[in-house]
Design an enzyme around this catalytic site. Structure first.
Site, mmCIF file in Angstrom:
data_model
loop_
_atom_site.group_PDB
_atom_site.id
_atom_site.type_symbol
_atom_site.label_atom_id
_atom_site.label_comp_id
_atom_site.label_asym_id
_atom_site.label_seq_id
_atom_site.Cartn_x
_atom_site.Cartn_y
_atom_site.Cartn_z
ATOM 1 N N ALA A 152 15.245 110.597 2.897
ATOM 2 C CA ALA A 152 15.618 111.503 1.814
ATOM 3 C C ALA A 152 16.742 110.896 0.990
ATOM 4 O O ALA A 152 17.742 110.443 1.535
ATOM 5 C CB ALA A 152 16.071 112.837 2.410
ATOM 6 N N HIS A 153 16.533 110.847 -0.308
ATOM 7 C CA HIS A 153 17.614 110.365 -1.161
ATOM 8 C C HIS A 153 17.369 110.780 -2.597
ATOM 9 O O HIS A 153 16.252 111.075 -2.993
ATOM 10 C CB HIS A 153 17.752 108.846 -1.054
ATOM 11 C CG HIS A 153 16.534 108.102 -1.510
ATOM 12 N ND1 HIS A 153 16.376 107.657 -2.797
ATOM 13 C CD2 HIS A 153 15.397 107.748 -0.864
ATOM 14 C CE1 HIS A 153 15.202 107.049 -2.907
ATOM 15 N NE2 HIS A 153 14.586 107.094 -1.752
ATOM 16 N N ALA A 154 18.440 110.804 -3.366
ATOM 17 C CA ALA A 154 18.330 111.002 -4.805
ATOM 18 C C ALA A 154 19.042 109.808 -5.436
ATOM 19 O O ALA A 154 19.116 108.749 -4.806
ATOM 20 C CB ALA A 154 18.952 112.335 -5.208
#
Lengths: 94, 151
Positions: B65-67
């Protein structure tokens, strides 16, 4: 030849796939430029082969190169097979 | 490098989450509470997932998960949680997810070294299984240390 790996943000998964592609190209003794980027920048970068995970690969189809769609980004066997098909290198030879 | 980022503060096992959003929040909150990420970074991860599809489910059972750095990363950081009850992320091939790894990158380069080491771990099926089955944080930390190098 240029291979461009794309993911949603161009930070994580695409880089990991790029590393594996470089490893495989070395095994295959194929020379190519490999880079990674995010989906929105991919359209501006010309490449012969675009690589992405399955859910974004559809968005790469209109960019004018061949497209490799991956189910798993850490499965090097899948990547080797699919890359072999596109590059015309029989898997058994590697 | 990997063990510096994944440590006693940022690794949890057998976290109970009802659905994918709470799983992403649980992973992200570990880093928010250490002041490595702003709360809105987690919102951005969830929005990404809704907009782009479950592409962050990078392998069977694993979500990365990352932005983006500008979405609220204060410091390069990673967290890892295992889920007591795996949850569906809408990725029909790689669901259900049992391992949530959250990445906060500050730019395009500083996280790559840790990511290389993380990927070496993720590609080793036996060790991923050991992590998913771990009952104690220390078991996970031990495996992480095996892949951590200073380069």
């Amino acid at each position: 030849m240029k291979i461009l790996v794309c993911c949603g943000s161009g930070l994580g998964s695409s880089f990991m796939i790029e590393l594996n592609i470089k490893k495989i190209l070395q095994e295959m003794q194929v020379e190519a430029e490999v880079d990674h980027t995010d989906l929105s920048s991919a359209a501006a970068e010309k490449a012969d082969i675009y690589v992405g995970t399955r859910d974004i690969a559809g968005q790469l189809l209109c960019l004018g190169g061949r497209v490799i769609s991956l189910n798993s980004m850490i499965d090097i066997t899948e990547l080797r097979e699919k890359l072999g098909v596109v590059l015309g290198v029989p898997v058994g030879k590697v | 490098m990997l063990a510096k980022l994944l440590n006693e503060d940022t690794v949890r096992v057998l976290v109970e989450c009802g659905e994918w959003k709470t799983a992403l929040r649980a992973g992200g909150n570990l880093l928010v509470s250490k002041n490595y990420l702003k709360e809105e970074y987690i919102d951005a991860i969830i929005a990404n997932h809704q907009k782009l599809g479950p592409y962050m489910v990078v392998a069977p059972g694993i979500v990365l998960a990352h932005a983006r750095p500008e979405d609220g990363v204060l410091q390069l950081s990673l967290s890892l949680i295992t889920l007591k009850y795996p949850v569906a992320f809408g990725n029909d091939i790689n669901d259900p997810v049992a391992l949530v790894i959250t990445l906060g990158a500050t730019d395009h380069n500083s996280h790559l070294e840790a990511l290389v080491q993380l990927m070496e771990l993720l590609m080793k099926k036996e060790d991923v299984e050991k992590i998913m089955n771990a009952n104690h944080q220390e078991e996970v930390l031990q495996i992480i240390r095996q892949y951590s190098r200073v380069t």
